[in-house]
Design a protein around this motif. Structure first.
Motif, PDB file in Angstrom:
ATOM      1  N   MET A   1      49.148  49.517  26.496  1.00  0.00           N
ATOM      2  CA  MET A   1      48.045  48.797  27.120  1.00  0.00           C
ATOM      3  C   MET A   1      47.325  49.726  28.095  1.00  0.00           C
ATOM      4  O   MET A   1      47.955  50.438  28.861  1.00  0.00           O
ATOM      5  CB  MET A   1      48.586  47.573  27.846  1.00  0.00           C
ATOM      6  N   LEU A   2      46.020  49.722  28.036  1.00  0.00           N
ATOM      7  CA  LEU A   2      45.232  50.561  28.929  1.00  0.00           C
ATOM      8  C   LEU A   2      45.253  50.004  30.343  1.00  0.00           C
ATOM      9  O   LEU A   2      45.190  48.794  30.555  1.00  0.00           O
ATOM     10  CB  LEU A   2      43.785  50.628  28.430  1.00  0.00           C
ATOM     11  N   LYS A   3      45.357  50.909  31.289  1.00  0.00           N
ATOM     12  CA  LYS A   3      45.332  50.478  32.689  1.00  0.00           C
ATOM     13  C   LYS A   3      43.883  50.296  33.121  1.00  0.00           C
ATOM     14  O   LYS A   3      43.013  51.079  32.773  1.00  0.00           O
ATOM     15  CB  LYS A   3      46.022  51.509  33.576  1.00  0.00           C
ATOM     16  N   GLN A   4      43.666  49.216  33.879  1.00  0.00           N
ATOM     17  CA  GLN A   4      42.323  48.942  34.380  1.00  0.00           C
ATOM     18  C   GLN A   4      42.229  49.371  35.838  1.00  0.00           C
ATOM     19  O   GLN A   4      43.195  49.289  36.585  1.00  0.00           O
ATOM     20  CB  GLN A   4      41.999  47.453  34.289  1.00  0.00           C
ATOM     21  N   LYS A   5      41.053  49.808  36.218  1.00  0.00           N
ATOM     22  CA  LYS A   5      40.797  50.130  37.611  1.00  0.00           C
ATOM     23  C   LYS A   5      40.711  48.823  38.383  1.00  0.00           C
ATOM     24  O   LYS A   5      40.373  47.777  37.821  1.00  0.00           O
ATOM     25  CB  LYS A   5      39.484  50.903  37.733  1.00  0.00           C
ATOM     26  N   PRO A   6      41.006  48.840  39.688  1.00  0.00           N
ATOM     27  CA  PRO A   6      40.939  47.608  40.493  1.00  0.00           C
ATOM     28  C   PRO A   6      39.600  46.879  40.376  1.00  0.00           C
ATOM     29  O   PRO A   6      39.563  45.659  40.276  1.00  0.00           O
ATOM     30  CB  PRO A   6      41.181  48.098  41.919  1.00  0.00           C
ATOM     31  N   ALA A   7      38.505  47.603  40.338  1.00  0.00           N
ATOM     32  CA  ALA A   7      37.189  46.956  40.228  1.00  0.00           C
ATOM     33  C   ALA A   7      37.045  46.250  38.887  1.00  0.00           C
ATOM     34  O   ALA A   7      36.471  45.160  38.810  1.00  0.00           O
ATOM     35  CB  ALA A   7      36.075  47.986  40.417  1.00  0.00           C
ATOM     36  N   GLU A   8      37.574  46.847  37.824  1.00  0.00           N
ATOM     37  CA  GLU A   8      37.503  46.222  36.508  1.00  0.00           C
ATOM     38  C   GLU A   8      38.347  44.952  36.468  1.00  0.00           C
ATOM     39  O   GLU A   8      37.959  43.953  35.874  1.00  0.00           O
ATOM     40  CB  GLU A   8      37.978  47.196  35.427  1.00  0.00           C
ATOM     41  N   LYS A   9      39.523  44.990  37.095  1.00  0.00           N
ATOM     42  CA  LYS A   9      40.381  43.809  37.167  1.00  0.00           C
ATOM     43  C   LYS A   9      39.674  42.682  37.909  1.00  0.00           C
ATOM     44  O   LYS A   9      39.749  41.526  37.514  1.00  0.00           O
ATOM     45  CB  LYS A   9      41.704  44.143  37.854  1.00  0.00           C
TER      46      LYS A   9
ATOM     47  N   ASP B   1      36.438  42.227  38.169  1.00  0.00           N
ATOM     48  CA  ASP B   1      35.364  41.726  37.299  1.00  0.00           C
ATOM     49  C   ASP B   1      35.920  40.752  36.266  1.00  0.00           C
ATOM     50  O   ASP B   1      35.332  39.704  36.007  1.00  0.00           O
ATOM     51  CB  ASP B   1      34.645  42.882  36.594  1.00  0.00           C
ATOM     52  N   VAL B   2      37.054  41.105  35.673  1.00  0.00           N
ATOM     53  CA  VAL B   2      37.681  40.240  34.677  1.00  0.00           C
ATOM     54  C   VAL B   2      38.101  38.931  35.325  1.00  0.00           C
ATOM     55  O   VAL B   2      37.912  37.853  34.753  1.00  0.00           O
ATOM     56  CB  VAL B   2      38.885  40.952  34.015  1.00  0.00           C
ATOM     57  N   LEU B   3      38.667  39.001  36.520  1.00  0.00           N
ATOM     58  CA  LEU B   3      39.090  37.798  37.238  1.00  0.00           C
ATOM     59  C   LEU B   3      37.899  36.903  37.550  1.00  0.00           C
ATOM     60  O   LEU B   3      37.952  35.687  37.340  1.00  0.00           O
ATOM     61  CB  LEU B   3      39.824  38.174  38.523  1.00  0.00           C
ATOM     62  N   TRP B   4      36.797  37.478  38.024  1.00  0.00           N
ATOM     63  CA  TRP B   4      35.601  36.684  38.326  1.00  0.00           C
ATOM     64  C   TRP B   4      35.052  36.027  37.066  1.00  0.00           C
ATOM     65  O   TRP B   4      34.647  34.871  37.069  1.00  0.00           O
ATOM     66  CB  TRP B   4      34.521  37.542  38.984  1.00  0.00           C
ATOM     67  N   GLU B   5      35.026  36.773  35.966  1.00  0.00           N
ATOM     68  CA  GLU B   5      34.521  36.227  34.709  1.00  0.00           C
ATOM     69  C   GLU B   5      35.406  35.074  34.237  1.00  0.00           C
ATOM     70  O   GLU B   5      34.906  34.031  33.813  1.00  0.00           O
ATOM     71  CB  GLU B   5      34.469  37.315  33.642  1.00  0.00           C
ATOM     72  N   SER B   6      36.704  35.246  34.336  1.00  0.00           N
ATOM     73  CA  SER B   6      37.639  34.197  33.941  1.00  0.00           C
ATOM     74  C   SER B   6      37.450  32.957  34.815  1.00  0.00           C
ATOM     75  O   SER B   6      37.454  31.827  34.316  1.00  0.00           O
ATOM     76  CB  SER B   6      39.068  34.715  34.067  1.00  0.00           C
ATOM     77  N   ASP B   7      37.278  33.161  36.114  1.00  0.00           N
ATOM     78  CA  ASP B   7      37.062  32.052  37.048  1.00  0.00           C
ATOM     79  C   ASP B   7      35.776  31.304  36.715  1.00  0.00           C
ATOM     80  O   ASP B   7      35.746  30.080  36.730  1.00  0.00           O
ATOM     81  CB  ASP B   7      37.017  32.578  38.480  1.00  0.00           C
ATOM     82  N   GLU B   8      34.717  32.039  36.390  1.00  0.00           N
ATOM     83  CA  GLU B   8      33.436  31.408  36.038  1.00  0.00           C
ATOM     84  C   GLU B   8      33.563  30.577  34.764  1.00  0.00           C
ATOM     85  O   GLU B   8      33.026  29.470  34.686  1.00  0.00           O
ATOM     86  CB  GLU B   8      32.348  32.470  35.862  1.00  0.00           C
TER      87      GLU B   8
END
Length: 79
Positions: free
Chosen positions: A1-9, A11-18
């Motif tokens: 699994m590719l590691k994500q940078k904190p900023a990317e994580k 972004d994914v969290l915000w998108e999931s929340d939306e």
């Protein structure tokens, strides 16, 4: 699994929340959130459309001790 940078994580969290928020806010069902004491902390807008009245007045009310459900049993989902 590719590691994500904190900023990317983030972004994914915000998108999931939306996505989740959009789903809950537009659901044709009543969705409620309870705290550990069984008090209502969130009621979806579907309450007003389905049951009428202002659901915001119920925030903080105890789920178990309330008669506002008119004997409707809502499923409780725990995580």
């Amino acid at each position: 699994m590719l590691k994500q940078k904190p900023a990317e994580k983030e972004d994914v969290l915000w998108e999931s929340d939306e996505i989740f928020r959009d789903f809950v806010e537009n659901a044709n069902h009543v969705i409620c959130s309870l705290d550990l004491e069984g008090c209502l902390r969130y009621i979806s807008p579907g309450w007003k459309e389905i049951l009428g009245g202002n659901p915001e007045k119920l925030i903080g009310a105890s789920y178990e001790n309330s008669t506002f459900l008119f004997h409707v049993r809502l499923p409780i989902i725990t995580t």
